[in-house]
Design a protein around this motif. Structure first.
Motif, PDB file in Angstrom:
ATOM      1  N   ILE A  40     106.162  62.317 -95.737  1.00 16.80           N
ATOM      2  CA  ILE A  40     105.183  62.983 -94.885  1.00 16.80           C
ATOM      3  C   ILE A  40     103.840  63.044 -95.604  1.00 16.80           C
ATOM      4  CG2 ILE A  40     106.879  64.352 -93.618  1.00 16.80           C
ATOM      5  CD1 ILE A  40     106.130  66.735 -95.426  1.00 16.80           C
ATOM      6  N   VAL A  41     102.797  63.306 -94.831  1.00 18.87           N
ATOM      7  CA  VAL A  41     101.452  63.448 -95.381  1.00 18.87           C
ATOM      8  C   VAL A  41     101.043  64.908 -95.218  1.00 18.87           C
ATOM      9  CG1 VAL A  41      99.038  62.767 -95.152  1.00 18.87           C
ATOM     10  CG2 VAL A  41     100.847  61.080 -94.791  1.00 18.87           C
ATOM     11  N   ILE A  42     100.648  65.525 -96.313  1.00 13.65           N
ATOM     12  CA  ILE A  42     100.167  66.905 -96.297  1.00 13.65           C
ATOM     13  C   ILE A  42      98.667  66.881 -96.537  1.00 13.65           C
ATOM     14  CG2 ILE A  42     100.308  69.191 -97.363  1.00 13.65           C
ATOM     15  CD1 ILE A  42     102.876  68.329 -95.925  1.00 13.65           C
ATOM     16  N   GLY A  43      97.952  67.631 -95.724  1.00 15.32           N
ATOM     17  CA  GLY A  43      96.503  67.691 -95.855  1.00 15.32           C
ATOM     18  C   GLY A  43      96.033  69.129 -95.752  1.00 15.32           C
ATOM     19  N   THR A  44      94.726  69.294 -95.631  1.00 14.51           N
ATOM     20  CA  THR A  44      94.146  70.623 -95.500  1.00 14.51           C
ATOM     21  C   THR A  44      92.962  70.587 -94.549  1.00 14.51           C
ATOM     22  OG1 THR A  44      93.228  72.518 -96.677  1.00 14.51           O
ATOM     23  CG2 THR A  44      92.620  70.352 -97.501  1.00 14.51           C
ATOM     24  N   HIS A  45      92.682  71.724 -93.951  1.00 14.17           N
ATOM     25  CA  HIS A  45      91.524  71.851 -93.082  1.00 14.17           C
ATOM     26  C   HIS A  45      90.468  72.740 -93.733  1.00 14.17           C
ATOM     27  CE1 HIS A  45      94.423  75.025 -92.023  1.00 14.17           C
ATOM     28  NE2 HIS A  45      93.349  75.789 -91.940  1.00 14.17           N
ATOM     29  N   GLU A  46      90.631  73.022 -95.016  1.00 16.89           N
ATOM     30  CA  GLU A  46      89.726  73.888 -95.776  1.00 16.89           C
ATOM     31  C   GLU A  46      89.075  73.086 -96.903  1.00 16.89           C
ATOM     32  OE1 GLU A  46      89.171  77.160 -95.155  1.00 16.89           O
ATOM     33  OE2 GLU A  46      90.597  77.232 -93.501  1.00 16.89           O
ATOM     34  N   MET A  47      87.880  73.479 -97.299  1.00 15.87           N
ATOM     35  CA  MET A  47      87.205  72.839 -98.434  1.00 15.87           C
ATOM     36  C   MET A  47      87.888  73.202 -99.756  1.00 15.87           C
ATOM     37  SD  MET A  47      84.815  70.924 -97.312  1.00 15.87           S
ATOM     38  CE  MET A  47      83.840  70.622 -98.768  1.00 15.87           C
ATOM     39  N   ASN A  48      88.390  74.441 -99.858  1.00 17.83           N
ATOM     40  CA  ASN A  48      89.035  74.921-101.071  1.00 17.83           C
ATOM     41  C   ASN A  48      90.277  75.715-100.680  1.00 17.83           C
ATOM     42  OD1 ASN A  48      89.540  75.625-103.721  1.00 17.83           O
ATOM     43  ND2 ASN A  48      88.164  77.366-103.690  1.00 17.83           N
ATOM     44  N   PRO A  49      91.400  75.034-100.375  1.00 16.01           N
ATOM     45  CA  PRO A  49      92.590  75.740 -99.914  1.00 16.01           C
ATOM     46  C   PRO A  49      93.159  76.675-100.993  1.00 16.01           C
ATOM     47  CG  PRO A  49      93.095  73.440-100.344  1.00 16.01           C
ATOM     48  CD  PRO A  49      91.623  73.598-100.497  1.00 16.01           C
ATOM     49  N   THR A  50      93.425  77.901-100.589  1.00 18.73           N
ATOM     50  CA  THR A  50      93.964  78.895-101.530  1.00 18.73           C
ATOM     51  C   THR A  50      95.217  79.576-101.002  1.00 18.73           C
ATOM     52  OG1 THR A  50      92.533  80.598-100.589  1.00 18.73           O
ATOM     53  CG2 THR A  50      91.679  79.380-102.508  1.00 18.73           C
ATOM     54  N   THR A  76      98.899  79.111 -98.256  1.00 17.95           N
ATOM     55  CA  THR A  76      99.790  78.216 -97.525  1.00 17.95           C
ATOM     56  C   THR A  76      99.229  77.872 -96.151  1.00 17.95           C
ATOM     57  OG1 THR A  76     101.676  79.203 -98.648  1.00 17.95           O
ATOM     58  CG2 THR A  76     102.155  77.966 -96.650  1.00 17.95           C
ATOM     59  N   GLN A  77      98.613  78.843 -95.488  1.00 16.90           N
ATOM     60  CA  GLN A  77      98.078  78.644 -94.149  1.00 16.90           C
ATOM     61  C   GLN A  77      96.936  77.630 -94.108  1.00 16.90           C
ATOM     62  OE1 GLN A  77      98.597  81.481 -95.736  1.00 16.90           O
ATOM     63  NE2 GLN A  77      99.476  83.033 -94.410  1.00 16.90           N
ATOM     64  N   CYS A  78      96.391  77.281 -95.248  1.00 17.53           N
ATOM     65  CA  CYS A  78      95.281  76.326 -95.321  1.00 17.53           C
ATOM     66  C   CYS A  78      95.754  74.881 -95.347  1.00 17.53           C
ATOM     67  CB  CYS A  78      94.435  76.599 -96.560  1.00 17.53           C
ATOM     68  SG  CYS A  78      93.670  78.227 -96.596  1.00 17.53           S
ATOM     69  N   THR A  79      97.062  74.647 -95.431  1.00 17.50           N
ATOM     70  CA  THR A  79      97.585  73.289 -95.515  1.00 17.50           C
ATOM     71  C   THR A  79      98.234  72.885 -94.198  1.00 17.50           C
ATOM     72  OG1 THR A  79      99.681  74.047 -96.444  1.00 17.50           O
ATOM     73  CG2 THR A  79      97.940  73.454 -98.006  1.00 17.50           C
ATOM     74  N   ASP A  80      98.303  71.585 -93.952  1.00 14.27           N
ATOM     75  CA  ASP A  80      98.825  71.065 -92.689  1.00 14.27           C
ATOM     76  C   ASP A  80      99.735  69.863 -92.946  1.00 14.27           C
ATOM     77  OD1 ASP A  80      96.936  72.659 -90.975  1.00 14.27           O
ATOM     78  OD2 ASP A  80      95.473  71.408 -92.013  1.00 14.27           O
ATOM     79  N   CYS A  81     100.757  69.732 -92.115  1.00 11.79           N
ATOM     80  CA  CYS A  81     101.557  68.510 -92.118  1.00 11.79           C
ATOM     81  C   CYS A  81     100.861  67.533 -91.183  1.00 11.79           C
ATOM     82  CB  CYS A  81     102.977  68.775 -91.638  1.00 11.79           C
ATOM     83  SG  CYS A  81     103.977  67.270 -91.594  1.00 11.79           S
ATOM     84  N   GLU A  82     100.235  66.521 -91.754  1.00 17.26           N
ATOM     85  CA  GLU A  82      99.491  65.542 -90.968  1.00 17.26           C
ATOM     86  C   GLU A  82     100.402  64.495 -90.336  1.00 17.26           C
ATOM     87  OE1 GLU A  82      96.245  64.210 -93.409  1.00 17.26           O
ATOM     88  OE2 GLU A  82      95.246  66.157 -93.277  1.00 17.26           O
ATOM     89  N   SER A  83     101.711  64.598 -90.584  1.00 15.44           N
ATOM     90  CA  SER A  83     102.679  63.707 -89.962  1.00 15.44           C
ATOM     91  C   SER A  83     103.213  64.293 -88.653  1.00 15.44           C
ATOM     92  CB  SER A  83     103.851  63.471 -90.919  1.00 15.44           C
ATOM     93  OG  SER A  83     103.396  62.878 -92.114  1.00 15.44           O
ATOM     94  N   PHE A  84     102.767  65.486 -88.294  1.00 15.15           N
ATOM     95  CA  PHE A  84     103.211  66.159 -87.081  1.00 15.15           C
ATOM     96  C   PHE A  84     102.878  65.347 -85.839  1.00 15.15           C
ATOM     97  CE2 PHE A  84     102.142  68.839 -83.435  1.00 15.15           C
ATOM     98  CZ  PHE A  84     103.323  69.530 -83.264  1.00 15.15           C
ATOM     99  N   VAL A  85     103.870  65.212 -84.971  1.00 16.66           N
ATOM    100  CA  VAL A  85     103.716  64.575 -83.667  1.00 16.66           C
ATOM    101  C   VAL A  85     104.378  65.508 -82.662  1.00 16.66           C
ATOM    102  CG1 VAL A  85     104.326  62.609 -82.212  1.00 16.66           C
ATOM    103  CG2 VAL A  85     103.745  62.246 -84.615  1.00 16.66           C
ATOM    104  N   VAL A  86     103.633  65.939 -81.658  1.00 14.85           N
ATOM    105  CA  VAL A  86     104.200  66.860 -80.672  1.00 14.85           C
ATOM    106  C   VAL A  86     105.326  66.182 -79.902  1.00 14.85           C
ATOM    107  CG1 VAL A  86     102.570  66.358 -78.789  1.00 14.85           C
ATOM    108  CG2 VAL A  86     103.628  68.603 -78.953  1.00 14.85           C
ATOM    109  N   LYS A  87     106.416  66.927 -79.719  1.00 10.07           N
ATOM    110  CA  LYS A  87     107.577  66.419 -78.990  1.00 10.07           C
ATOM    111  C   LYS A  87     107.186  66.165 -77.548  1.00 10.07           C
ATOM    112  CE  LYS A  87     111.544  68.121 -80.747  1.00 10.07           C
ATOM    113  NZ  LYS A  87     112.631  69.058 -80.887  1.00 10.07           N
TER     114      LYS A  87
END
Length: 58
Positions: free
Chosen positions: A34-44, A46-57
């Motif tokens: 999987i690919v993990i990314g962030t939507h924050e400039m400086n993630p601090t 858990t809520q700042c990270t995202d699973c970029e492999s997510f595909v809606v069912k």
């Protein structure tokens, strides 16, 4: 509901049941990696990270 055709990857636990890669009630991902990314400039948090492999069912 358990998806018997799902090949769970025991190295990737996941509880996001809305994802197409989620393996039913087994709480694993079916992807090889999987690919993990962030939507924050400086993630601090858990809520700042995202699973970029997510595909809606669908």
């Amino acid at each position: 509901m358990d998806n018997c055709s799902c090949n769970e990857n025991r190295s990737i636990k996941c509880t996001v049941q809305q994802c197409a890669h989620h393996c039913g009630d087994r709480d694993y991902c079916s992807l090889d990696s999987i690919v993990i990314g962030t939507h924050e400039m400086n993630p601090t948090q858990t809520q700042c990270t995202d699973c970029e492999s997510f595909v809606v069912k669908g």
